[in-house]
Design a protein around this motif. Structure first.
Motif, PDB file in Angstrom:
ATOM      1  N   ILE A   1       0.732  -1.168   0.179  1.00 33.94           N
ATOM      2  CA  ILE A   1       0.010   0.078   0.021  1.00 33.94           C
ATOM      3  C   ILE A   1       0.969   1.246   0.143  1.00 33.94           C
ATOM      4  CG2 ILE A   1      -1.700   1.389   1.427  1.00 33.94           C
ATOM      5  CD1 ILE A   1      -2.752  -1.422   2.400  1.00 33.94           C
ATOM      6  N   ALA A   2       1.937   1.345   0.797  1.00 33.20           N
ATOM      7  CA  ALA A   2       2.904   2.332   0.850  1.00 33.20           C
ATOM      8  C   ALA A   2       3.369   2.679  -0.437  1.00 33.20           C
ATOM      9  CB  ALA A   2       3.880   2.162   1.886  1.00 33.20           C
ATOM     10  N   SER A   3       3.623   1.628  -1.297  1.00 35.58           N
ATOM     11  CA  SER A   3       4.329   1.669  -2.631  1.00 35.58           C
ATOM     12  C   SER A   3       3.341   2.359  -3.786  1.00 35.58           C
ATOM     13  CB  SER A   3       5.297   0.742  -3.136  1.00 35.58           C
ATOM     14  OG  SER A   3       4.314  -0.373  -3.261  1.00 35.58           O
ATOM     15  N   GLU A   4       2.018   1.964  -3.272  1.00 38.30           N
ATOM     16  CA  GLU A   4       0.953   2.542  -4.357  1.00 38.30           C
ATOM     17  C   GLU A   4       0.205   3.682  -3.751  1.00 38.30           C
ATOM     18  OE1 GLU A   4       0.875   1.621  -7.455  1.00 38.30           O
ATOM     19  OE2 GLU A   4       2.250  -0.063  -7.358  1.00 38.30           O
ATOM     20  N   THR A   5       0.480   4.757  -3.944  1.00 47.08           N
ATOM     21  CA  THR A   5      -0.100   5.876  -3.159  1.00 47.08           C
ATOM     22  C   THR A   5      -1.492   6.231  -3.380  1.00 47.08           C
ATOM     23  OG1 THR A   5       0.390   7.393  -5.008  1.00 47.08           O
ATOM     24  CG2 THR A   5       1.991   7.334  -3.000  1.00 47.08           C
ATOM     25  N   GLU A   6      -2.045   5.495  -4.712  1.00 44.81           N
ATOM     26  CA  GLU A   6      -3.468   5.551  -5.144  1.00 44.81           C
ATOM     27  C   GLU A   6      -4.251   4.654  -4.694  1.00 44.81           C
ATOM     28  OE1 GLU A   6      -3.928   6.592  -9.065  1.00 44.81           O
ATOM     29  OE2 GLU A   6      -2.728   8.530  -8.728  1.00 44.81           O
ATOM     30  N   GLU A   7      -3.658   3.449  -4.130  1.00 47.58           N
ATOM     31  CA  GLU A   7      -4.236   2.143  -3.872  1.00 47.58           C
ATOM     32  C   GLU A   7      -4.707   2.232  -2.122  1.00 47.58           C
ATOM     33  OE1 GLU A   7      -5.779  -0.131  -5.527  1.00 47.58           O
ATOM     34  OE2 GLU A   7      -5.141   0.575  -7.511  1.00 47.58           O
ATOM     35  N   ILE A   8      -6.058   1.622  -1.832  1.00 55.58           N
ATOM     36  CA  ILE A   8      -6.393   1.591  -0.678  1.00 55.58           C
ATOM     37  C   ILE A   8      -5.929   0.156   0.123  1.00 55.58           C
ATOM     38  CG2 ILE A   8      -8.196   1.908   1.244  1.00 55.58           C
ATOM     39  CD1 ILE A   8      -9.598   3.781  -0.784  1.00 55.58           C
ATOM     40  N   TYR A   9      -6.182  -0.719  -0.762  1.00 57.46           N
ATOM     41  CA  TYR A   9      -5.825  -2.188  -0.434  1.00 57.46           C
ATOM     42  C   TYR A   9      -5.099  -2.895  -1.518  1.00 57.46           C
ATOM     43  CZ  TYR A   9     -10.196  -1.166   1.900  1.00 57.46           C
ATOM     44  OH  TYR A   9     -11.087  -0.667   2.745  1.00 57.46           O
ATOM     45  N   ALA A  10      -3.950  -3.593  -0.898  1.00 60.30           N
ATOM     46  CA  ALA A  10      -2.952  -4.390  -1.658  1.00 60.30           C
ATOM     47  C   ALA A  10      -3.702  -5.329  -2.701  1.00 60.30           C
ATOM     48  CB  ALA A  10      -1.966  -5.055  -1.066  1.00 60.30           C
ATOM     49  N   PRO A  11      -3.414  -5.706  -3.787  1.00 59.34           N
ATOM     50  CA  PRO A  11      -4.156  -6.810  -4.458  1.00 59.34           C
ATOM     51  C   PRO A  11      -3.630  -8.130  -3.828  1.00 59.34           C
ATOM     52  CG  PRO A  11      -2.316  -5.993  -5.788  1.00 59.34           C
ATOM     53  CD  PRO A  11      -2.408  -5.132  -4.522  1.00 59.34           C
ATOM     54  N   GLY A  12      -4.470  -9.294  -3.860  1.00 65.22           N
ATOM     55  CA  GLY A  12      -4.402 -10.439  -3.505  1.00 65.22           C
ATOM     56  C   GLY A  12      -5.558 -11.310  -3.093  1.00 65.22           C
ATOM     57  N   ASP A  13      -5.178 -12.350  -2.730  1.00 67.14           N
ATOM     58  CA  ASP A  13      -6.428 -13.212  -2.435  1.00 67.14           C
ATOM     59  C   ASP A  13      -6.260 -13.977  -1.031  1.00 67.14           C
ATOM     60  OD1 ASP A  13      -8.830 -13.304  -4.519  1.00 67.14           O
ATOM     61  OD2 ASP A  13      -6.720 -12.646  -5.311  1.00 67.14           O
ATOM     62  N   GLY A  14      -5.172 -13.777  -0.399  1.00 63.87           N
ATOM     63  CA  GLY A  14      -5.088 -14.562   0.953  1.00 63.87           C
ATOM     64  C   GLY A  14      -4.173 -13.740   1.764  1.00 63.87           C
ATOM     65  N   ILE A  15      -4.381 -13.744   3.110  1.00 70.31           N
ATOM     66  CA  ILE A  15      -3.466 -13.151   4.208  1.00 70.31           C
ATOM     67  C   ILE A  15      -3.192 -14.276   5.257  1.00 70.31           C
ATOM     68  CG2 ILE A  15      -3.391 -11.110   5.669  1.00 70.31           C
ATOM     69  CD1 ILE A  15      -6.073 -10.038   4.533  1.00 70.31           C
ATOM     70  N   ILE A  16      -2.155 -14.130   5.424  1.00 69.46           N
ATOM     71  CA  ILE A  16      -1.314 -15.156   6.581  1.00 69.46           C
ATOM     72  C   ILE A  16      -0.692 -14.160   7.757  1.00 69.46           C
ATOM     73  CG2 ILE A  16       0.717 -15.485   5.445  1.00 69.46           C
ATOM     74  CD1 ILE A  16       0.760 -18.287   6.777  1.00 69.46           C
ATOM     75  N   THR A  17      -1.160 -14.512   9.044  1.00 69.77           N
ATOM     76  CA  THR A  17      -0.741 -13.550  10.097  1.00 69.77           C
ATOM     77  C   THR A  17       0.718 -13.939  10.402  1.00 69.77           C
ATOM     78  OG1 THR A  17      -1.460 -14.955  11.863  1.00 69.77           O
ATOM     79  CG2 THR A  17      -2.977 -13.321  10.950  1.00 69.77           C
ATOM     80  N   THR A  18       1.608 -13.128  11.111  1.00 69.58           N
ATOM     81  CA  THR A  18       2.654 -13.328  11.786  1.00 69.58           C
ATOM     82  C   THR A  18       2.853 -12.984  13.107  1.00 69.58           C
ATOM     83  OG1 THR A  18       3.623 -11.156  10.864  1.00 69.58           O
ATOM     84  CG2 THR A  18       4.188 -13.404   9.431  1.00 69.58           C
ATOM     85  N   LYS A  19       1.994 -12.317  13.606  1.00 73.18           N
ATOM     86  CA  LYS A  19       1.926 -11.888  15.022  1.00 73.18           C
ATOM     87  C   LYS A  19       0.707 -12.419  15.517  1.00 73.18           C
ATOM     88  CE  LYS A  19       4.896  -7.917  13.698  1.00 73.18           C
ATOM     89  NZ  LYS A  19       5.051  -6.326  13.378  1.00 73.18           N
ATOM     90  N   PRO A  20       0.607 -11.971  17.023  1.00 72.29           N
ATOM     91  CA  PRO A  20      -0.684 -12.179  17.579  1.00 72.29           C
ATOM     92  C   PRO A  20      -1.725 -11.013  17.313  1.00 72.29           C
ATOM     93  CG  PRO A  20       1.187 -12.375  19.149  1.00 72.29           C
ATOM     94  CD  PRO A  20       1.448 -12.205  17.864  1.00 72.29           C
ATOM     95  N   LEU A  21      -3.078 -11.303  17.597  1.00 70.81           N
ATOM     96  CA  LEU A  21      -4.216 -10.084  17.478  1.00 70.81           C
ATOM     97  C   LEU A  21      -4.114  -9.629  16.163  1.00 70.81           C
ATOM     98  CD1 LEU A  21      -4.000  -8.601  20.849  1.00 70.81           C
ATOM     99  CD2 LEU A  21      -5.634 -10.302  20.004  1.00 70.81           C
ATOM    100  N   GLU A  22      -3.706 -10.338  14.908  1.00 70.14           N
ATOM    101  CA  GLU A  22      -3.921  -9.905  13.644  1.00 70.14           C
ATOM    102  C   GLU A  22      -5.303 -10.674  13.087  1.00 70.14           C
ATOM    103  OE1 GLU A  22       0.493  -8.773  12.199  1.00 70.14           O
ATOM    104  OE2 GLU A  22       0.020 -10.807  11.918  1.00 70.14           O
ATOM    105  N   SER A  23      -6.245  -9.722  12.752  1.00 72.23           N
ATOM    106  CA  SER A  23      -7.305 -10.215  12.321  1.00 72.23           C
ATOM    107  C   SER A  23      -7.355 -10.054  10.629  1.00 72.23           C
ATOM    108  CB  SER A  23      -8.477  -9.297  12.820  1.00 72.23           C
ATOM    109  OG  SER A  23      -9.716  -9.483  12.352  1.00 72.23           O
ATOM    110  N   VAL A  24      -7.726 -11.404  10.045  1.00 73.06           N
ATOM    111  CA  VAL A  24      -7.577 -11.408   8.479  1.00 73.06           C
ATOM    112  C   VAL A  24      -9.000 -11.881   7.894  1.00 73.06           C
ATOM    113  CG1 VAL A  24      -5.131 -11.741   8.739  1.00 73.06           C
ATOM    114  CG2 VAL A  24      -6.497 -13.679   8.666  1.00 73.06           C
ATOM    115  N   TRP A  25      -9.162 -11.179   6.804  1.00 71.70           N
ATOM    116  CA  TRP A  25     -10.349 -11.219   6.318  1.00 71.70           C
ATOM    117  C   TRP A  25     -10.587 -11.354   4.811  1.00 71.70           C
ATOM    118  CZ3 TRP A  25     -14.727 -11.305   9.383  1.00 71.70           C
ATOM    119  CH2 TRP A  25     -14.795 -10.794  10.725  1.00 71.70           C
ATOM    120  N   VAL A  26     -11.451 -11.991   4.350  1.00 73.14           N
ATOM    121  CA  VAL A  26     -12.089 -12.323   2.780  1.00 73.14           C
ATOM    122  C   VAL A  26     -13.309 -12.072   2.504  1.00 73.14           C
ATOM    123  CG1 VAL A  26      -9.982 -13.701   2.337  1.00 73.14           C
ATOM    124  CG2 VAL A  26     -11.806 -14.779   3.077  1.00 73.14           C
ATOM    125  N   ALA A  27     -13.564 -11.601   1.522  1.00 72.41           N
ATOM    126  CA  ALA A  27     -15.175 -11.594   0.938  1.00 72.41           C
ATOM    127  C   ALA A  27     -15.334 -12.393  -0.204  1.00 72.41           C
ATOM    128  CB  ALA A  27     -15.204 -10.063   0.362  1.00 72.41           C
TER     129      ALA A  27
END
Length: 263
Positions: free
Chosen positions: A73-99
């Motif tokens: 997101i930081a590298s794409e100033t006009e994008e609110i969300y990064a493109p992708g279809d899966g999220i994996i956590t690396t730390k506690p209390l990370e909440s990951v979502w798909v639609a």
């Protein structure tokens, strides 16, 4: 391990689903009744202290960590969300979502490390083995295959999911070793011969019906996951309009969210 079960939960009179396989994690497969709430708001229902992450879903097989999402997101100033279809956590209390609407929402957890992932697996993502890609990311972060638990949420059922033979062959290539990937007829014959085949006949010429969740289950079996590590929700988004949006049914771009929080 007991056979996984699915439970209806209630929040302020609104229903959502949980799976016994993931009972040690705060999670939910939310229904259309929650369509006005964002992943952050849904996270507050489950665990107010967690930070929510979502993606711009593109029907691919990219599985990102929250750090990678923030970098993208930081590298794409006009994008609110990064493109992708899966999220994996690396730390506690990370909440990951798909639609999802008719595609399969997949929540994965590691019972030893507490890490989790949320994956969006439509037929395109399934053809690109997005769930095995997510499993590979778990292993790269120190997980063991035997410790992973996978729950596939509500999605369109094969009885009502008609696709072209070309689409079916493309998804089939993800589970059938094929020297000639263009030999569609041979591939579909091999697919039909599989035990509990994900291919179903259709009366319309050039069309078949497929079970996308079964394709993902076979991919997991081929990786070495046991049946008791995988749960599949007995709910169809198309056939249960009282609970779920279905693009196939309504042709409206509405979704429901599925998410899980790392321990």
């Amino acid at each position: 391990m007991l056979t996984p079960s699915w439970q209806w939960q209630n929040w302020r009179g609104l229903p959502y689903l949980t799976c016994s396989l993931l009972a040690d994690w705060q999670h939910g497969f939310f229904t259309q009744q929650f369509d006005s709430l964002s992943p952050q708001q849904l996270t507050e229902i489950l665990q107010p202290e967690a930070t929510a992450y979502r993606l711009k879903q593109v029907h691919g097989n990219a599985v990102l960590t929250p750090t990678e999402i923030e970098t993208e997101i930081a590298s794409e100033t006009e994008e609110i969300y990064a493109p992708g279809d899966g999220i994996i956590t690396t730390k506690p209390l990370e909440s990951v979502w798909v639609a999802s609407a008719d595609c399969t929402p997949v929540l994965i957890a590691d019972r030893v490390t507490g890490k989790v992932a949320a994956v969006h697996a439509g037929w395109r993502g399934t053809a690109q083995k997005i769930v095995p890609v997510a499993i590979a990311r778990f292993l790269s972060l120190g997980s063991s295959l035997d410790d992973l638990l996978v729950a596939m949420g509500p999605a369109i059922a094969p009885e009502v999911y008609q696709v072209s033979e070309t689409v079916a062959a493309e998804v089939s290539a993800s589970i059938i070793p094929q020297t000639d990937a263009n030999d569609k007829e041979k591939m579909l014959i091999q697919l039909a011969e599989l035990p509990n085949s994900p291919l179903f006949p259709d009366p319309q010429p050039g069309k078949v019906k497929i079970d996308v969740r079964r394709f993902n289950q076979i991919q997991l079996e081929q990786l070495g996951l046991r049946n008791e590590q995988v749960a599949i929700a007995p709910f169809c988004t198309y056939q249960q309009p009282e609970h779920f949006f279905s693009y196939r049914r309504s042709k409206q771009k509405k979704i429901q969210w599925s998410g899980i929080i790392s321990k």
